[in-house]
Design a protein around this motif. Structure first.
Motif, short mmCIF file in Angstrom:
data_model
loop_
_atom_site.label_atom_id
_atom_site.label_comp_id
_atom_site.label_asym_id
_atom_site.label_seq_id
_atom_site.Cartn_x
_atom_site.Cartn_y
_atom_site.Cartn_z
N GLY A 219 0.80 -1.23 0.00
CA GLY A 219 0.00 0.00 0.00
C GLY A 219 0.83 1.27 0.00
N TYR A 220 2.16 1.14 -0.01
CA TYR A 220 3.02 2.32 0.00
C TYR A 220 4.00 2.24 -1.18
CZ TYR A 220 1.43 3.48 4.71
OH TYR A 220 0.65 3.83 5.80
N GLY A 221 4.39 3.41 -1.65
CA GLY A 221 5.34 3.48 -2.76
C GLY A 221 6.76 3.48 -2.26
N SER A 222 7.70 3.83 -3.19
CA SER A 222 9.11 3.82 -2.87
C SER A 222 9.47 4.99 -1.97
CB SER A 222 9.93 3.89 -4.17
OG SER A 222 11.30 3.80 -3.89
N SER A 223 10.58 4.82 -1.24
CA SER A 223 11.08 5.87 -0.34
C SER A 223 12.57 5.67 -0.14
CB SER A 223 10.33 5.85 1.00
OG SER A 223 10.47 4.59 1.63
N ASP A 224 13.20 6.60 0.60
CA ASP A 224 14.64 6.53 0.85
C ASP A 224 14.91 5.58 2.01
OD1 ASP A 224 17.30 6.99 0.93
OD2 ASP A 224 17.17 9.02 1.71
N ARG A 225 15.65 4.47 1.73
CA ARG A 225 15.93 3.45 2.77
C ARG A 225 17.43 3.20 2.83
NH1 ARG A 225 11.39 0.81 -0.72
NH2 ARG A 225 9.59 1.82 0.22
N HIS A 226 17.90 3.01 4.05
CA HIS A 226 19.31 2.68 4.27
C HIS A 226 19.38 1.43 5.16
CE1 HIS A 226 21.31 6.83 3.38
NE2 HIS A 226 20.55 6.40 2.39
N THR A 227 20.41 0.57 4.93
CA THR A 227 20.59 -0.67 5.70
C THR A 227 22.05 -0.80 6.11
OG1 THR A 227 18.86 -1.71 4.37
CG2 THR A 227 20.24 -3.17 5.69
N GLY A 228 22.29 -1.11 7.39
CA GLY A 228 23.62 -1.43 7.89
C GLY A 228 24.52 -0.25 8.12
N TRP A 229 24.00 0.81 8.64
CA TRP A 229 24.83 2.00 8.86
C TRP A 229 25.71 1.82 10.10
CZ3 TRP A 229 24.58 6.01 12.67
CH2 TRP A 229 25.39 7.13 12.38
N LYS A 230 27.02 1.79 9.90
CA LYS A 230 28.03 1.75 10.96
C LYS A 230 27.79 0.65 12.02
CE LYS A 230 29.28 6.64 10.67
NZ LYS A 230 30.57 6.39 10.05
N SER A 231 27.31 -0.51 11.60
CA SER A 231 27.11 -1.62 12.55
C SER A 231 27.25 -2.95 11.81
CB SER A 231 25.72 -1.53 13.21
OG SER A 231 24.70 -1.74 12.25
N VAL A 232 27.46 -4.00 12.56
CA VAL A 232 27.55 -5.35 11.98
C VAL A 232 26.15 -5.87 11.70
CG1 VAL A 232 28.31 -7.72 12.38
CG2 VAL A 232 29.72 -5.80 13.16
N SER A 233 25.95 -6.40 10.50
CA SER A 233 24.70 -7.06 10.14
C SER A 233 24.93 -8.57 10.13
CB SER A 233 24.23 -6.60 8.76
OG SER A 233 24.04 -5.21 8.73
N ARG A 234 23.88 -9.34 10.44
CA ARG A 234 24.05 -10.80 10.48
C ARG A 234 22.75 -11.51 10.14
NH1 ARG A 234 25.53 -9.35 15.53
NH2 ARG A 234 27.53 -10.41 15.26
N ILE A 235 22.92 -12.71 9.57
CA ILE A 235 21.82 -13.66 9.36
C ILE A 235 22.16 -14.90 10.18
CG2 ILE A 235 20.54 -15.10 7.72
CD1 ILE A 235 21.26 -13.08 5.55
N MET A 236 21.26 -15.33 11.06
CA MET A 236 21.48 -16.51 11.91
C MET A 236 20.45 -17.57 11.53
SD MET A 236 22.07 -14.35 15.42
CE MET A 236 20.79 -13.18 14.90
N ILE A 237 20.92 -18.82 11.31
CA ILE A 237 20.06 -19.90 10.83
C ILE A 237 20.27 -21.12 11.73
CG2 ILE A 237 19.41 -21.31 8.84
CD1 ILE A 237 21.10 -19.25 7.15
N GLU A 238 19.16 -21.78 12.13
CA GLU A 238 19.21 -23.01 12.93
C GLU A 238 18.17 -24.00 12.40
OE1 GLU A 238 19.91 -22.48 17.39
OE2 GLU A 238 18.95 -20.59 16.82
N GLU A 239 18.52 -25.28 12.46
CA GLU A 239 17.61 -26.35 12.03
C GLU A 239 16.98 -27.00 13.25
OE1 GLU A 239 17.54 -30.20 8.97
OE2 GLU A 239 19.43 -29.18 9.45
N TYR A 240 15.64 -27.04 13.29
CA TYR A 240 14.90 -27.56 14.44
C TYR A 240 13.95 -28.65 14.01
CZ TYR A 240 16.22 -23.77 17.65
OH TYR A 240 16.93 -22.91 18.47
N PRO A 241 13.60 -29.58 14.93
CA PRO A 241 12.52 -30.54 14.62
C PRO A 241 11.23 -29.79 14.34
CG PRO A 241 13.73 -31.22 16.58
CD PRO A 241 14.21 -29.84 16.25
N GLN A 242 10.49 -30.23 13.34
CA GLN A 242 9.28 -29.54 12.95
C GLN A 242 8.20 -29.71 14.00
OE1 GLN A 242 8.53 -29.50 8.79
NE2 GLN A 242 6.32 -29.68 9.03
N SER A 243 7.43 -28.66 14.26
CA SER A 243 6.39 -28.70 15.29
C SER A 243 5.28 -29.67 14.92
CB SER A 243 5.79 -27.29 15.48
OG SER A 243 5.19 -26.85 14.27
N GLN A 244 4.67 -30.28 15.96
CA GLN A 244 3.54 -31.19 15.78
C GLN A 244 2.23 -30.43 15.89
OE1 GLN A 244 4.06 -34.41 14.96
NE2 GLN A 244 6.26 -33.96 15.00
N LYS A 245 1.41 -30.53 14.88
CA LYS A 245 0.15 -29.76 14.86
C LYS A 245 -1.02 -30.68 15.15
CE LYS A 245 1.99 -26.47 11.50
NZ LYS A 245 1.85 -25.84 10.17
#
Length: 245
Positions: A219-245
């Motif tokens: 519902g919104y258009g483009s705008s000015d965005r910045h990512t990672g200014w003067k800091s460490v960025s990270r992606i953390m990934i873990e594999e878990y047993p799938q939940s029982q539904k």
């Protein structure tokens, strides 16, 4: 003339005669007329004991006597010998096997972290990608993205959306993993360190390309965005047993 002794002699003779007659003939009422009682004879020899009589009838059962007092407790008996060894029991069921790590054993956790430090001025598009080796199809992936994010607009409202993809597609099990930042009419530059995270299920095993993107909010258009200014960025990934539904 004194007749005492003579009379006594006659009396004894008469008695002896009568005893002889009784032993051989029926008794007679005749006797010595005018005779008087003689002197008692000598006691005869005792006869033999008679045969034992028959047993009498059994008498009725008598009533029970009073209950006696309890005796003292005896000493404890000796311990018996050890019995024979029993049969070996059946083997139990094997538990569920844990997730095997890259260099660990079956119970280690499969996880990975990708880090970088740079400022990205993209308003839309790919920010960073991290390749992860998923070991099981039945497990879920937990992904967390942490970085400095900001959006700027000089008038009206502006919004930026950061989201995660798996092999180029957003998660659908159960839903997307994303975060939005909304700003209205400000000249400030609100750079803040933020984090988005979630679980994604129904992902096959193998190499998974997990990536962070930035784009427009619904519902919104483009705008000015910045990512990672003067800091460490990270992606953390873990594999878990799938939940029982």
């Amino acid at each position: 003339m004194n007749a005492g002794p003579t009379f006594q002699c006659l009396l004894v003779a008469c008695i002896l005669f009568l005893d002889a007659v009784e032993s051989n003939s029926p008794k007679s009422d005749q006797g010595c007329v005018g005779a008087s009682s003689g002197v008692p004879g000598i006691p005869g020899t005792p006869g033999h004991n008679g045969l034992p009589g028959r047993d009498g009838l059994q008498g009725e059962k008598g009533s029970d006597g009073m209950k006696g007092t309890k005796g003292d407790k005896g000493d404890k008996g000796a311990i018996g010998k050890t019995g024979p060894k029993g049969n070996v029991g059946a083997n139990g069921q094997m538990g569920e096997k844990g997730i095997k790590g890259e260099n660990g054993n079956d119970h280690s956790i499969n996880w990975k972290q990708c880090t970088w430090k740079r400022e990205d001025h993209k308003d839309t598009g790919l920010i960073q990608e991290c390749v992860f080796k998923k070991r099981h199809s039945s497990t879920a992936l937990k992904v967390a993205y942490a970085a400095n994010m900001r959006v700027v607009c000089s008038s009206g409202r502006c919004c930026g959306r950061w989201y995660i993809t798996f092999n180029g597609v957003e998660c659908s099990g159960p839903t997307e993993i994303d975060g939005v930042l909304l700003l209205q009419n400000t000249v400030d530059n609100p750079a803040r360190h933020r984090q988005i995270e979630g679980f994604c299920e129904n992902i096959p095993s193998g190499l998974i390309r997990i990536a962070v993107h930035v784009g427009n909010c619904y519902g919104y258009g483009s705008s000015d965005r910045h990512t990672g200014w003067k800091s460490v960025s990270r992606i953390m990934i873990e594999e878990y047993p799938q939940s029982q539904k």
